[in-house]
Design an enzyme around this catalytic site. Sequence first.
Site, PDB file in Angstrom:
ATOM      1  N   HIS A 101     -44.088  16.401 -16.942  1.00  0.00           N
ATOM      2  CA  HIS A 101     -43.863  15.083 -16.197  1.00  0.00           C
ATOM      3  C   HIS A 101     -44.457  15.218 -14.688  1.00  0.00           C
ATOM      4  O   HIS A 101     -44.424  16.385 -13.543  1.00  0.00           O
ATOM      5  CB  HIS A 101     -42.019  15.156 -16.544  1.00  0.00           C
ATOM      6  CG  HIS A 101     -41.490  16.300 -15.619  1.00  0.00           C
ATOM      7  ND1 HIS A 101     -40.377  16.478 -14.699  1.00  0.00           N
ATOM      8  CD2 HIS A 101     -41.372  16.800 -16.590  1.00  0.00           C
ATOM      9  CE1 HIS A 101     -40.319  17.351 -14.211  1.00  0.00           C
ATOM     10  NE2 HIS A 101     -40.166  18.151 -15.139  1.00  0.00           N
ATOM     11  N   ASP A 103     -42.508  13.242 -11.862  1.00  0.00           N
ATOM     12  CA  ASP A 103     -41.400  13.796 -11.297  1.00  0.00           C
ATOM     13  C   ASP A 103     -40.751  15.010 -11.158  1.00  0.00           C
ATOM     14  O   ASP A 103     -40.843  15.688 -11.868  1.00  0.00           O
ATOM     15  CB  ASP A 103     -40.419  12.273 -11.703  1.00  0.00           C
ATOM     16  CG  ASP A 103     -39.672  13.140 -13.383  1.00  0.00           C
ATOM     17  OD1 ASP A 103     -40.519  13.708 -13.248  1.00  0.00           O
ATOM     18  OD2 ASP A 103     -38.649  12.538 -13.010  1.00  0.00           O
ATOM     19  N   ASP A 136     -41.449  23.349 -12.371  1.00  0.00           N
ATOM     20  CA  ASP A 136     -40.750  22.330 -13.151  1.00  0.00           C
ATOM     21  C   ASP A 136     -41.547  21.499 -12.263  1.00  0.00           C
ATOM     22  O   ASP A 136     -40.419  20.373 -11.421  1.00  0.00           O
ATOM     23  CB  ASP A 136     -39.204  22.915 -13.004  1.00  0.00           C
ATOM     24  CG  ASP A 136     -38.962  21.596 -13.891  1.00  0.00           C
ATOM     25  OD1 ASP A 136     -39.462  20.789 -14.518  1.00  0.00           O
ATOM     26  OD2 ASP A 136     -37.810  21.324 -13.266  1.00  0.00           O
ATOM     27  N   GLU A 170     -38.675  12.282 -16.115  1.00  0.00           N
ATOM     28  CA  GLU A 170     -38.572  13.106 -16.457  1.00  0.00           C
ATOM     29  C   GLU A 170     -37.502  13.366 -16.101  1.00  0.00           C
ATOM     30  O   GLU A 170     -35.750  13.564 -17.085  1.00  0.00           O
ATOM     31  CB  GLU A 170     -38.354  14.408 -17.213  1.00  0.00           C
ATOM     32  CG  GLU A 170     -39.187  15.381 -18.844  1.00  0.00           C
ATOM     33  CD  GLU A 170     -37.838  16.261 -17.850  1.00  0.00           C
ATOM     34  OE1 GLU A 170     -37.289  16.786 -18.646  1.00  0.00           O
ATOM     35  OE2 GLU A 170     -37.767  16.423 -16.054  1.00  0.00           O
ATOM     36  N   GLU A 171     -36.849  13.699 -14.789  1.00  0.00           N
ATOM     37  CA  GLU A 171     -35.853  14.183 -14.682  1.00  0.00           C
ATOM     38  C   GLU A 171     -34.046  13.317 -13.606  1.00  0.00           C
ATOM     39  O   GLU A 171     -33.352  13.430 -13.479  1.00  0.00           O
ATOM     40  CB  GLU A 171     -36.000  14.552 -12.665  1.00  0.00           C
ATOM     41  CG  GLU A 171     -37.244  15.597 -12.597  1.00  0.00           C
ATOM     42  CD  GLU A 171     -36.770  16.901 -13.375  1.00  0.00           C
ATOM     43  OE1 GLU A 171     -35.136  17.193 -13.786  1.00  0.00           O
ATOM     44  OE2 GLU A 171     -37.584  17.684 -12.926  1.00  0.00           O
TER      45      GLU A 171
END
Length: 239
Positions: A101, A103, A136, A170-171
Site C-alpha cells: 500500500h 499510504d 509499512d 490501506e491504513e
Amino acid sequence: MASPAPPLKDAVGGLDRDPFVALLAKLIGESQRLQNDPPALVPQEDLVAQHVVDALRPVSTDTGGGPLVVRKVSYTDGRSNVIVEYPGTVPGRVVSFVGMHMDVVPANPSEWDFDPFSLTFEGDDKEKLRGRGTTDCLGHVALVTQLMRRLGEVKPPLKHSVIAVFIANEENSSVTGIGVDGLVKDGLLDKLKTGPLFWIDTADKQPCIGTGGMIPWHLKATGKLFHSGLAHKVLIWTH
C-alpha cells in the site's frame, strides 16, 4: 535433448541495492503527503503510483521497451492503484503479490529523533534504513517494483503470469471503494483467483515474505449418496 532451463533464481539474478534505496528515498520523500487520517490528512497515493510507473516505464509495453503491462486505476482524484503484469506463456496460470500500500500512518516529527519524512541511515555501514513507511509499507512498494522491473529486463520464460497490485487506502477504513475493495468490486482482480496470492504488508522490522496468502483448490469426492440423521451411525472425519 535440450538442456534444462536454469532455475528461476539463477535466470533472474539478485536485486541491486542502489536502485532500491534510490526509489525508496523518493517514496519516503513523499510520505508527509501520504499520511492517512481523514478528514485532516487525506493521502495522495498518486505521488507514489507515479514513481512506480516511472520506474517501470523503460520495460513496459507503453514504450515498447519491455513486456510489462502497467495500469493505473483511480476512483478519486489523486488516489491511484497500480496493477503490473509480467505475462506468462500459459493462460490461466498466475502468481500474484498484493497489498503493497502507498499510504502511511501519521507521524508527528516532534516525537521522532530524526526526520520521519525523509530516508536516512543509521550506523556507518548504512544497513539500517529509517523513515515513515520503511517497513509499512513503502519499503515493500519499492522492493516489488524492483522485482517487476527485473523480470521486465531479464524476460525469463515463465508459464505463470506474475502480477503485482499496489493499492491505495490501506491504513484507514472510514473511506471505502478507492483501494483494493474498489478493484475487487470492478472484477480487476478476478484473474488472481486461479493461482497463489501473497499479501505483502508488515509493520514489523523483520524480513517479510508474505503476511498472508491464498491458494485455491478443488475437492472431488466419489461414493454413494445417502442420508442419515443418526449421529452415532456416521463417520467422524475429524478423528
